[in-house]
Design an enzyme around this catalytic site. Structure first.
Site, short mmCIF file in Angstrom:
data_model
loop_
_atom_site.label_atom_id
_atom_site.label_comp_id
_atom_site.label_asym_id
_atom_site.label_seq_id
_atom_site.Cartn_x
_atom_site.Cartn_y
_atom_site.Cartn_z
N GLN A 1 0.86 -1.30 -0.39
CA GLN A 1 0.03 -0.05 -0.18
C GLN A 1 1.00 0.95 0.03
O GLN A 1 0.18 2.15 -0.49
CB GLN A 1 -1.08 0.25 0.91
CG GLN A 1 -1.69 -1.16 1.35
CD GLN A 1 -2.74 -0.94 2.40
OE1 GLN A 1 -2.53 -1.74 3.43
NE2 GLN A 1 -3.99 -0.09 2.15
N CYS B 1 -10.48 -0.13 3.62
CA CYS B 1 -9.46 -0.24 3.32
C CYS B 1 -8.82 0.82 2.57
O CYS B 1 -9.54 1.86 1.91
CB CYS B 1 -8.60 -1.08 2.01
SG CYS B 1 -7.58 -1.50 1.66
NI NI Z 1 -6.16 -2.85 3.31
#
Ligand code: NI
Length: 181
Positions: A50, A98
């Site tokens: 991420q 998320c």
């Molecule tokens: Ni996530």
């Protein structure tokens, strides 16, 4: 430094991440920066993909749930080269979001407990069982290492209903309060 968060649609979120060794450059700084980034975005978990790094590293902060479960009052943990090798048959639903999919929240079914081998930030090996909130967040973050996001775990019908929103994310049409790329 605070990293910009990679948004749905990026190939980085779809790659399977690789193990790292204790020699990984500036690992301590990277982990500190991931906690800063997580805090800035008010999240409970962040996986290295991420922030654009396909390595098997994620962090979890369950302290926001300390009011409900006081054992979580200091649950800020680092998981390196983790391997989930056992999952409970019992599952439950939990409304997940998320940081890479801003604005989306969906009920996701997952096992309630897991067993996992991993290294901590000092590369000390652990073999541990998790349940409750930690098991939930860990499984979500672990999925990121495997190139999966939580919407992949929804029914085909539900995913189809979200198609428009997912396309918008991929096309950069979203708003959120933290830095993204
Ligand atoms: Ni996530």
């Amino acid at each position: 430094m605070i990293y910009p968060i990679v948004i749905y649609g990026s190939q980085t979120l779809r790659n399977v991440s690789q193990d790292i060794t204790p020699e990984y450059p500036d690992l301590k700084k990277l982990i500190d920066d991931m906690f800063l980034t997580l805090e800035e975005a008010s999240g409970v978990g962040l996986a290295a993909p991420q922030i654009g790094k396909n390595i098997r590293l994620f962090i979890v902060d369950c302290t926001p749930w300390a009011d409900e479960d006081e054992s979580l009052a200091d649950f800020k943990r680092v998981f390196i080269n983790a391997e989930i090798y056992e999952r409970s048959e019992e599952t439950d639903l939990f409304n997940e979001g998320c940081l890479s999919l801003p604005g989306l929240h969906e009920d996701v079914r997952r096992p309630v407990a897991i067993r996992m081998r991993y290294m901590d930030e000092n590369f000390v090996e652990h073999d541990e069982e998790f349940d409750g909130y930690p098991a939930r967040v860990i499984q979500h973050e672990y999925d990121h290492l495997e190139g999966k996001v939580f919407t992949d775990r929804l029914s085909a019908l539900r995913r189809n209903l979200l198609k428009g929103k997912l396309t918008k994310l991929s096309n950069g049409k979203y708003r959120c309060s933290y830095k993204t790329k």
